[in-house]
Design a protein around this motif. Structure first.
Motif, PDB file in Angstrom:
ATOM      1  N   MET A  34       9.001  -7.885   1.974  1.00  0.00           N
ATOM      2  CA  MET A  34       7.646  -7.389   1.733  1.00  0.00           C
ATOM      3  C   MET A  34       6.787  -8.458   1.070  1.00  0.00           C
ATOM      4  SD  MET A  34       8.695  -3.547   0.396  1.00  0.00           S
ATOM      5  CE  MET A  34       7.088  -3.202  -0.300  1.00  0.00           C
ATOM      6  N   LYS A  35       7.399  -9.147   0.097  1.00  0.00           N
ATOM      7  CA  LYS A  35       6.674 -10.204  -0.602  1.00  0.00           C
ATOM      8  C   LYS A  35       6.359 -11.369   0.323  1.00  0.00           C
ATOM      9  CE  LYS A  35       6.876 -12.877  -4.914  1.00  0.00           C
ATOM     10  NZ  LYS A  35       7.706 -13.185  -6.113  1.00  0.00           N
ATOM     11  N   GLU A  36       7.327 -11.741   1.136  1.00  0.00           N
ATOM     12  CA  GLU A  36       7.153 -12.866   2.071  1.00  0.00           C
ATOM     13  C   GLU A  36       6.023 -12.592   3.059  1.00  0.00           C
ATOM     14  OE1 GLU A  36       9.626 -14.697   5.843  1.00  0.00           O
ATOM     15  OE2 GLU A  36      10.761 -13.912   4.134  1.00  0.00           O
ATOM     16  N   LEU A  37       5.941 -11.344   3.552  1.00  0.00           N
ATOM     17  CA  LEU A  37       4.930 -10.987   4.549  1.00  0.00           C
ATOM     18  C   LEU A  37       3.601 -10.549   3.937  1.00  0.00           C
ATOM     19  CD1 LEU A  37       7.209  -8.947   6.994  1.00  0.00           C
ATOM     20  CD2 LEU A  37       6.327 -11.271   7.322  1.00  0.00           C
ATOM     21  N   GLY A  38       3.619 -10.364   2.586  1.00  0.00           N
ATOM     22  CA  GLY A  38       2.396  -9.897   1.929  1.00  0.00           C
ATOM     23  C   GLY A  38       2.106  -8.439   2.231  1.00  0.00           C
ATOM     24  N   TYR A  39       3.182  -7.639   2.375  1.00  0.00           N
ATOM     25  CA  TYR A  39       3.021  -6.224   2.699  1.00  0.00           C
ATOM     26  C   TYR A  39       2.830  -5.408   1.417  1.00  0.00           C
ATOM     27  CZ  TYR A  39       4.060  -1.462   4.170  1.00  0.00           C
ATOM     28  OH  TYR A  39       3.998  -0.103   4.391  1.00  0.00           O
ATOM     29  N   HIS A  40       1.800  -4.547   1.408  1.00  0.00           N
ATOM     30  CA  HIS A  40       1.533  -3.667   0.269  1.00  0.00           C
ATOM     31  C   HIS A  40       1.503  -2.230   0.759  1.00  0.00           C
ATOM     32  CE1 HIS A  40       0.564  -7.074  -2.324  1.00  0.00           C
ATOM     33  NE2 HIS A  40      -0.123  -7.567  -1.303  1.00  0.00           N
ATOM     34  N   PRO A  41       2.396  -1.382   0.266  1.00  0.00           N
ATOM     35  CA  PRO A  41       2.420   0.021   0.719  1.00  0.00           C
ATOM     36  C   PRO A  41       1.112   0.727   0.406  1.00  0.00           C
ATOM     37  CG  PRO A  41       4.385  -0.514  -0.555  1.00  0.00           C
ATOM     38  CD  PRO A  41       3.445  -1.659  -0.724  1.00  0.00           C
ATOM     39  N   ASN A  42       0.680   1.581   1.313  1.00  0.00           N
ATOM     40  CA  ASN A  42      -0.516   2.399   1.105  1.00  0.00           C
ATOM     41  C   ASN A  42      -0.094   3.666   0.371  1.00  0.00           C
ATOM     42  OD1 ASN A  42      -2.732   4.090   1.242  1.00  0.00           O
ATOM     43  ND2 ASN A  42      -3.348   3.385   3.279  1.00  0.00           N
ATOM     44  N   PHE A  43      -0.141   3.602  -0.955  1.00  0.00           N
ATOM     45  CA  PHE A  43       0.351   4.731  -1.739  1.00  0.00           C
ATOM     46  C   PHE A  43      -0.555   5.954  -1.635  1.00  0.00           C
ATOM     47  CE2 PHE A  43       2.739   1.357  -4.016  1.00  0.00           C
ATOM     48  CZ  PHE A  43       3.993   1.896  -3.859  1.00  0.00           C
ATOM     49  N   ASN A  44      -1.837   5.714  -1.355  1.00  0.00           N
ATOM     50  CA  ASN A  44      -2.723   6.864  -1.172  1.00  0.00           C
ATOM     51  C   ASN A  44      -2.289   7.680   0.040  1.00  0.00           C
ATOM     52  OD1 ASN A  44      -4.349   6.343  -3.366  1.00  0.00           O
ATOM     53  ND2 ASN A  44      -5.743   5.029  -2.223  1.00  0.00           N
ATOM     54  N   ALA A  45      -2.001   6.973   1.134  1.00  0.00           N
ATOM     55  CA  ALA A  45      -1.543   7.663   2.340  1.00  0.00           C
ATOM     56  C   ALA A  45      -0.204   8.341   2.098  1.00  0.00           C
ATOM     57  CB  ALA A  45      -1.433   6.667   3.494  1.00  0.00           C
ATOM     58  N   ARG A  46       0.692   7.643   1.392  1.00  0.00           N
ATOM     59  CA  ARG A  46       2.007   8.217   1.092  1.00  0.00           C
ATOM     60  C   ARG A  46       1.867   9.451   0.204  1.00  0.00           C
ATOM     61  NH1 ARG A  46       6.576   5.846   2.035  1.00  0.00           N
ATOM     62  NH2 ARG A  46       7.536   6.769   0.208  1.00  0.00           N
ATOM     63  N   SER A  47       0.916   9.391  -0.714  1.00  0.00           N
ATOM     64  CA  SER A  47       0.727  10.523  -1.617  1.00  0.00           C
ATOM     65  C   SER A  47       0.303  11.760  -0.862  1.00  0.00           C
ATOM     66  CB  SER A  47      -0.318  10.172  -2.685  1.00  0.00           C
ATOM     67  OG  SER A  47       0.169   9.147  -3.524  1.00  0.00           O
ATOM     68  N   LEU A  48      -0.599  11.570   0.114  1.00  0.00           N
ATOM     69  CA  LEU A  48      -1.043  12.707   0.915  1.00  0.00           C
ATOM     70  C   LEU A  48       0.116  13.281   1.721  1.00  0.00           C
ATOM     71  CD1 LEU A  48      -4.489  11.346   2.145  1.00  0.00           C
ATOM     72  CD2 LEU A  48      -4.114  13.224   0.536  1.00  0.00           C
ATOM     73  N   ALA A  49       0.935  12.384   2.282  1.00  0.00           N
ATOM     74  CA  ALA A  49       2.051  12.827   3.122  1.00  0.00           C
ATOM     75  C   ALA A  49       3.151  13.465   2.292  1.00  0.00           C
ATOM     76  CB  ALA A  49       2.597  11.643   3.908  1.00  0.00           C
ATOM     77  N   ASN A  50       3.439  12.886   1.142  1.00  0.00           N
ATOM     78  CA  ASN A  50       4.573  13.351   0.324  1.00  0.00           C
ATOM     79  C   ASN A  50       4.165  14.287  -0.807  1.00  0.00           C
ATOM     80  OD1 ASN A  50       6.049  11.549   1.856  1.00  0.00           O
ATOM     81  ND2 ASN A  50       5.895   9.907   0.364  1.00  0.00           N
ATOM     82  N   LYS A  51       2.861  14.528  -0.928  1.00  0.00           N
ATOM     83  CA  LYS A  51       2.320  15.302  -2.050  1.00  0.00           C
ATOM     84  C   LYS A  51       2.762  14.682  -3.374  1.00  0.00           C
ATOM     85  CE  LYS A  51       2.120  19.628   0.566  1.00  0.00           C
ATOM     86  NZ  LYS A  51       2.531  21.039   0.646  1.00  0.00           N
ATOM     87  N   SER A  52       2.735  13.361  -3.409  1.00  0.00           N
ATOM     88  CA  SER A  52       3.129  12.617  -4.609  1.00  0.00           C
ATOM     89  C   SER A  52       2.002  11.681  -5.010  1.00  0.00           C
ATOM     90  CB  SER A  52       4.399  11.810  -4.321  1.00  0.00           C
ATOM     91  OG  SER A  52       4.644  10.874  -5.343  1.00  0.00           O
ATOM     92  N   THR A  53       1.833  11.500  -6.312  1.00  0.00           N
ATOM     93  CA  THR A  53       0.783  10.601  -6.809  1.00  0.00           C
ATOM     94  C   THR A  53       1.332   9.257  -7.263  1.00  0.00           C
ATOM     95  OG1 THR A  53       0.985  11.374  -9.096  1.00  0.00           O
ATOM     96  CG2 THR A  53      -0.503  12.611  -7.655  1.00  0.00           C
ATOM     97  N   LYS A  54       2.660   9.149  -7.405  1.00  0.00           N
ATOM     98  CA  LYS A  54       3.302   7.956  -7.980  1.00  0.00           C
ATOM     99  C   LYS A  54       2.683   7.629  -9.345  1.00  0.00           C
ATOM    100  CE  LYS A  54       5.988   5.545  -6.244  1.00  0.00           C
ATOM    101  NZ  LYS A  54       7.468   5.543  -6.300  1.00  0.00           N
ATOM    102  N   THR A  55       2.363   8.671 -10.086  1.00  0.00           N
ATOM    103  CA  THR A  55       1.737   8.519 -11.401  1.00  0.00           C
ATOM    104  C   THR A  55       2.392   9.477 -12.388  1.00  0.00           C
ATOM    105  OG1 THR A  55      -0.389   7.985 -10.356  1.00  0.00           O
ATOM    106  CG2 THR A  55      -0.453   8.607 -12.683  1.00  0.00           C
ATOM    107  N   ILE A  56       2.618   8.991 -13.612  1.00  0.00           N
ATOM    108  CA  ILE A  56       3.105   9.888 -14.664  1.00  0.00           C
ATOM    109  C   ILE A  56       2.053   9.986 -15.763  1.00  0.00           C
ATOM    110  CG2 ILE A  56       5.537   9.502 -14.195  1.00  0.00           C
ATOM    111  CD1 ILE A  56       5.698   7.560 -16.468  1.00  0.00           C
ATOM    112  N   GLY A  57       1.922  11.174 -16.316  1.00  0.00           N
ATOM    113  CA  GLY A  57       0.953  11.409 -17.383  1.00  0.00           C
ATOM    114  C   GLY A  57       1.580  11.169 -18.749  1.00  0.00           C
ATOM    115  N   LEU A  58       0.848  10.493 -19.615  1.00  0.00           N
ATOM    116  CA  LEU A  58       1.300  10.251 -20.985  1.00  0.00           C
ATOM    117  C   LEU A  58       0.441  11.088 -21.926  1.00  0.00           C
ATOM    118  CD1 LEU A  58       1.747   6.361 -21.060  1.00  0.00           C
ATOM    119  CD2 LEU A  58       3.320   8.118 -20.237  1.00  0.00           C
TER     120      LEU A  58
END
Length: 342
Positions: A41-65
């Motif tokens: 991923m680093k070699e190719l410069g690939y960055h996951p689209n977490f917004n799209a993943r969040s919509l699909a997985n109903k996940s925000t990849k965020t924790i509240g403090l």
């Protein structure tokens, strides 16, 4: 043309589904495979689209403090930046962001937590404190929302809560025993907020050590103030106005101790010649004070790191059993304590 998961899979020589699982930090994928895919991923410069993943997985990849009170006061105490450093270190490793509560009162913080949960702004919540009869903890518990506590739950009925803590009762007993071994009999206790579980545990450890040594605890030797410099200064005024002044102080927090030392200096009371002081947390200020503080290192960074790790594990596997992690503490002897001169 944008780099895709298929491109990463080809370079890493794995299936596209494996790349997806690595992005999700699945426990089903071995560490060597994760390393190989991340390097691709680093070699190719690939960055996951977490917004799209969040919509699909109903996940925000965020924790509240969630902090114990307003950020204005909380960040005056070095404990919290250090514990957040531990949290953010683990969250970064696992690809999670942080959402920090900003409420200025307990009610505002409670409403903010409700918004985090009902608005699905976060995948889980980390409480950076433990209070007696806390509305926030009760709410999260009843909602069955993933959360972890730094501290321990006050309510014994909540045994299935995951928490990361020190053995604060044992730590307070250790420092009290240490002062007793130095010949002190008049030992006062300066606690933080009486509504927090850590203060209750410290007080119980202190009283247990005194009773074991045949010393009757004195009510006038126990005071509670906010865990800030001002709280330490107010505590000293209370205790130094007694007819029989204590010869040693146990203080709940290093930042309070700094305030204690400043006020004693103004009163021309010398540390440790006139009074010994021992504290908790071992933040940087403890070593830089004059004299350097004897204190208990509670491994603040590890508290945050392990709490984030436990929470993210729970988010990834809701069926995971609760965990109770105890972070070891260590007495750091410096120059603020000395033996009683007979």
């Amino acid at each position: 043309m944008a780099v895709t998961i298929k491109d990463v899979a080809k370079v890493a020589n794995v299936a596209p589904s494996t790349v997806s699982r690595v992005i999700a930090n699945s426990q089903r994928i071995s560490e060597p495979t994760k390393v190989k895919v991340r390097e691709a991923m680093k070699e190719l410069g690939y960055h996951p689209n977490f917004n799209a993943r969040s919509l699909a997985n109903k996940s925000t990849k965020t924790i509240g403090l969630v902090m114990p009170n307003s950020a204005n006061k909380t960040f005056q105490n070095p404990f919290f930046p250090e514990v957040i450093r531990g949290i953010s270190s683990k969250a970064h490793q696992l690809g999670y962001g942080l959402y920090l509560s900003t409420g200025q009162s307990e009610e505002e913080i409670y409403e903010e937590v409700q918004d985090m949960v009902q608005g699905k702004r976060v995948d889980g919540i980390l409480l950076m404190y433990s209070k007696v009869n806390d509305k926030v903890m009760n709410y999260l518990y009843n909602e069955k929302f993933p959360f972890t506590v730094i501290g321990r739950p006050y309510d014994d009925q909540m045994k299935d809560i995951t928490y990361v803590n020190n053995d604060n009762l044992k730590a307070a007993k250790t420092v009290t025993d240490y002062l007793i071994l130095l010949g002190h009999q008049q030992i006062a206790f300066i606690g933080g907020n009486l509504g927090t579980v850590v203060t209750l545990d410290h007080m119980k450890g202190y009283e247990t050590a005194l009773l074991n040594a045949g010393i009757t605890p004195r009510k006038d030797y126990v005071v509670f103030h906010e865990e800030l410099q001002e709280g330490g200064q107010e505590a000293v005024i209370d205790l130094m106005s007694l007819a029989e002044r204590p010869t040693a102080l146990i203080v709940a927090d290093d930042i309070m101790t700094f305030g204690v030392m400043r006020m004693l200096s103004e009163m021309e009371v010398k540390v440790p010649e006139d009074i010994s002081i021992i504290s908790f947390n071992n933040v940087m200020i403890s070593e830089l004070s004059s004299p350097p503080m004897t204190t208990v290192d509670i491994n603040i960074f590890s508290l945050g790191y392990e709490a984030a790790n436990c929470l993210i594990d729970k988010i990834n596997d809701p069926e995971l059993d609760s965990r109770q992690v105890i972070i070891p503490h260590k007495l750091i002897k410096r120059q603020s304590c000395q033996r009683v001169v007979q």
